[in-house]
Design a protein around this motif. Structure first.
Motif, short mmCIF file in Angstrom:
data_model
loop_
_atom_site.label_atom_id
_atom_site.label_comp_id
_atom_site.label_asym_id
_atom_site.label_seq_id
_atom_site.Cartn_x
_atom_site.Cartn_y
_atom_site.Cartn_z
N THR A 292 0.82 -1.22 0.00
CA THR A 292 0.00 0.00 0.00
C THR A 292 0.85 1.26 0.00
O THR A 292 0.70 2.13 -0.85
N TYR A 293 1.78 1.35 0.95
CA TYR A 293 2.61 2.55 1.04
C TYR A 293 3.68 2.54 -0.05
O TYR A 293 4.22 1.49 -0.40
N ASP A 321 11.58 1.05 0.32
CA ASP A 321 11.17 2.45 0.46
C ASP A 321 12.36 3.33 0.86
O ASP A 321 13.08 3.02 1.81
#
Length: 883
Positions: A292-293, A321
């Motif tokens: 999701t992120y 990330d």
């Protein structure tokens, strides 16, 4: 389970060669140990920094070789690595090097980028969390069943924590014990609904971080194919392999055992870098992971004004990330290169470390007390016969002659005197801990309610262990490491056969116990006379100002072998012969320690402040990182002697070979200096730097960078309110536990008498009364009537000042440091442990009673002490009832 040893290892006393290298070679073929005879050279060249340290916590983290660090530093010196998200030449170099390291990792596990992707994380815990957050779970609903998350009970906390994620997604979690797995395989029935696409996840450790058990990697394909039914439900099962412990000393072949997910931490393999791990993801399931992120570097493109985001195609970059820890990743290359060069590969490491574990286990399992009871309880699931089934981990608790567990914290403190480092507790694996310790869920809850939490030193509750001791070997471990650990167990815990006293030699069946009983029964008059003589000497000394040294020397002569040796009643308090003519308890010495962990400053009278004795532990020495130094790390601190002059308002600090240096006591002097925060026993304290001049002085004397800091006068620590009955908590300086520490000379004398005649020669200087008092680093020294009577006090009045007894003081290895020379001597902690039935408490902590104290106030030597006894304790001043 425990294994019965062979006859050849049944007694250390019967087979003193058990700890020899020859016996080790007999048990373990030479081809499995030492990398062809190179191990000593490896230790000398790559790990010389170990010195005397016996490092046995390789499951926690292994150690990096010197050449790995040198190669890495040379690399950084010769190259400039830019941010890998940029496109310049230096950034391209970083990108290419990172990709090379990914290939090297896959090669190490006998696979390739065709089958797996490497996603860098901060460690195995982050990798496990990533799987839990991105796995394509299907929640249970009214329309049909959902996904299952199944995990082995012998899993790390970080695995069990995934169930918190699944619960939020309405996915059921199931725990399975290792014993339940084979029946699942035998009773499995083929499920016809193979077309069902419900995904399930099963997680197990390749190697238990608790016991070292290696679970069958064949489970991977059996679960995936459905021949091992974890849960009889339609769907497809995937396997998450926690390999963090396993890959530190064993090869993992993903071509033979293709787990869908593999998590690992690189510091467990190489020791450096820390804070870097990886998730290896099968490319077959990678497209189905739901993320999701999205953070920096993961997006191919996105819009800020609307929900538009396209991830990068690469699995690795899609899940990493932000900017990865690229310099640490580059360090991995040198880790692989050096380890391969030193050892020849993981197969050699596997056999080398197993040889050490097998030998240690075999000897340890054979150690017996004279009565035949084992010295150790070993928690194992295998018989240590094969390196394919057992890793280089031994989990145990030490037992006394009666079969009672000796608390792991007590063992750990003694081990530190032998320079041995291992790990204690439950090792973030409560499932295995419960199983091997026989603790139920209710037991674990009771342990918590009694104050025990993971990672503390509360080792026994109601006589039951809350954890255990784990030793583990790494690729640089040697036979000498194993030998040192076994010698430590033998020296400290193997009960020696006691010879009867001469006066009962004709009654060998009675032994020493009869002799001690006879001495105790015959000793009433002698004890009374000794007490009377002692108090008389003290009063004369105080009146004539003979001084503590002469007084205590006279006390020792008066008591020499007159007082009977006292046995304990199981509550750390001796069951002594009670008398009705006890003399008053008197305060005979006052010590304060202006600089924490440095030498004592003795006074005949001293004012009290709100934090205890005025200026007691107002300063401390910290290293270059701002961490407080103590004598446990730096024994020479005891050679730094501070002297306080209240009239001149300064502190003079001296040390041998150094010119004295003076510091003002004026609190205003520190306002212009740099403020800093430090920690003392977990409490955050506000301090300020005392300046470069004293920092240079201390650094020169100690031979390391350090500085002196002082507690900010207007910001004090509050004492633990639970330990006090008052509404307003007492204030603390930089002390560890309480404002004052009190010890009793009667307890000192009793401890001195516990040595045998053979020990007295060796320990004559160590256990001299004066030296003993100095080692226990008390603030207040009193003359009690009976040993350890102070441990049953609830309150104490010294003159017109009242104090609350907080608790007993648990001792550590600091009492083994000679306060005059800084030299270590390990016997004292062992003697204290033996004297107190395995406990290591000595002295009591006091706080100013918040309702009764007044300031300013002064404590003076010669003041009478009036104790108030606990309601549950007998006042020894009362006549003992007839029996």
């Amino acid at each position: 389970m425990e294994n019965d040893p062979t006859d050849s290892t049944s007694s250390y006393k019967q087979s003193p060669d058990l700890l020899s290298f020859q016996h080790f070679q007999t048990l373990c073929p030479a081809r499995g140990y030492g990398y062809g005879g190179k191990i000593q050279e490896i230790r000398a060249r790559e790990f010389s920094r170990l010195g005397e340290l016996i490092y046995l916590d390789h499951v926690g983290t292994t150690l990096f070789p010197q050449s790995q660090l040198e190669r890495f530093m040379d690399d950084l010196t010769e190259n400039i690595y830019g941010n890998p998200h940029s496109q310049n030449i230096r950034s391209r170099l970083t990108q290419d090097t990172i990709e090379h390291v990914r290939y090297r990792i896959l090669q190490h596990f006998n696979t390739s980028a065709d089958d797996y992707s490497v996603i860098f994380t901060s460690g195995s815990t982050a990798a496990l969390k990533m799987v839990g957050e991105t796995f394509p779970w299907i929640p249970e609903s009214s329309e049909g069943p959902g996904s299952y998350f199944c995990y082995l009970t012998d899993n790390h906390t970080s695995v069990v924590g995934i169930r918190a994620i699944t619960a939020s997604k309405n996915v059921l979690s199931i725990s399975v014990t290792p014993e339940e797995i084979p029946p699942l395989e035998r009773n499995c029935t083929t499920i016809k609904e193979h077309h069902c696409n419900i995904p399930h996840l099963f997680c197990f450790p390749a190697q238990s971080n608790f016991s070292g058990t290696k679970y069958p990697l064949s489970w991977i394909q059996k679960v995936q194919s459905g021949t091992l039914c974890v849960k009889s439900t339609p769907g497809k099962w995937f396997v998450l392999l926690d390999a963090a412990s396993y890959v530190s000393t064993s090869p993992l072949d993903l071509a033979l055992h293709p787990a869908d997910f593999v998590c690992l931490s690189f510091y467990k393999i190489f020791g450096f870098p820390t804070g870097l791990g990886a998730l290896l993801v099968s490319n077959k399931i990678a497209p189905f992971l739901k993320k999701t992120y999205f953070g920096g570097g993961t997006a191919a493109t996105y819009l800020t004004g609307e929900d538009f985001y396209i991830p990068r195609k690469s699995v690795s970059t899609r899940f990493e990330d932000g900017t990865c820890s690229f310099l640490d990743i580059i360090a991995l290359k040198h880790g692989f290169d050096i380890m391969e060069k030193l050892t020849g590969g993981m197969e050699n490491i596997k056999e080398h470390t197993f040889a050490l574990a097998y030998y240690t286990y075999t000897v340890l399992a054979g150690l017996k007390h004279p009565n035949g009871s084992p010295v150790a309880q070993i928690y194992n699931d295998t018989e240590f016969k094969s390196s394919d089934m057992q890793g280089p981990i031994i989990n145990l608790n030490v037992l006394d002659e009666q079969g009672h567990v000796i608390g792991f914290s007590q063992v750990d403190k003694l081990a530190s005197l032998y320079h041995i480092q291992f790990r204690t507790g439950c090792f973030c694996n409560n499932g295995a801990c419960q199983k091997h310790l026989g603790a139920s869920a209710e037991d674990m809850k009771k342990f918590f309610q009694a104050g025990h939490v993971c990672g503390d030193d509360v080792d026994l509750i109601d006589g039951r262990p809350t954890g255990s001791i784990r030793i583990s070997f790494g690729y640089m471990s040697t036979f000498e490491d194993s030998q040192a650990f076994l010698k430590f167990i033998v020296d400290c815990f193997l009960k020696k056969t006691v010879q009867p006293d001469k006066d009962v030699a004709s009654q060998p069946s009675q032994g020493k116990a009869v002799s001690e009983s006879a001495r105790l029964l015959a000793g009433n008059d002698q004890a009374n006379k000794a007490n009377a003589d002692t108090n008389k000497l003290l009063q004369e000394a105080i009146t004539s100002k003979n001084g503590l040294s002469k007084t205590l020397s006279m006390m020792q002569e008066a008591h020499n072998m007159h007082l009977p040796k006292l046995e304990t009643n199981g509550h750390d308090v001796p069951t002594s012969v009670k008398t009705s003519n006890e003399k008053p308890v008197t305060l005979i010495t006052i010590y304060l320690y202006p600089i924490k962990s440095c030498s004592a400053f003795e006074v005949s009278e001293w004012p009290l402040g709100k934090q205890g004795l005025l200026y007691d532990r107002n300063w401390m020495i910290v290293n270059q990182n701002g961490v407080c130094l103590s004598q446990k790390q730096e024994p020479r601190l005891c050679l730094i002697r501070p002297f306080l002059d209240l009239k001149q308002n300064n502190m003079v600090i001296t040390a041998e070979g150094m010119d004295p240096i003076k510091i003002s006591l004026n609190d205003e002097s520190g306002k212009q200096n740099r403020a800093c925060q430090s920690k003392v026993c977990g409490d955050r304290v506000q301090t300020y730097d005392c300046g470069q001049r004293i920092a240079d002085w201390l650094s020169l004397f100690l031979g390391r960078q350090c500085q002196l800091i002082r507690q900010t006068p207007d910001l004090s620590r509050n004492a633990n309110k639970k330990a006090q009955s008052g509404v307003n908590p007492a204030l603390l300086s930089l002390v560890n536990e309480a404002q004052y520490l009190l010890i009793n000379t009667a307890s000192i004398l009793h401890l001195r008498e516990q040595t045998t005649s053979s020990e007295e020669d060796e320990l004559e200087e160590t256990l001299h009364i004066n030296a003993l008092i100095e080692r226990f680093r008390a603030n207040l020294v009193i003359t009690g009537s009976k040993p350890f009577e102070e441990e049953e006090w609830d309150e104490v009045s010294i003159g017109d000042l009242n104090f609350k007894v907080v608790k007993k003081c648990t001792r550590c290895q600091m009492i083994c440091i000679n306060q005059k020379t800084g030299e270590r001597n390990k016997q004292l902690l062992q003697i204290l442990s033996a004297c107190k039935g395995g406990k290591k408490t000595f002295g009591i902590y006091l706080m100013n009673h918040p309702l009764c104290s007044s300031f300013p106030a002064v404590l003076s030597v010669g003041t009478q002490v009036f104790p108030l006894w606990k309601e549950s304790a007998e006042n020894p001043n009362e006549a003992a009832p007839e029996e």
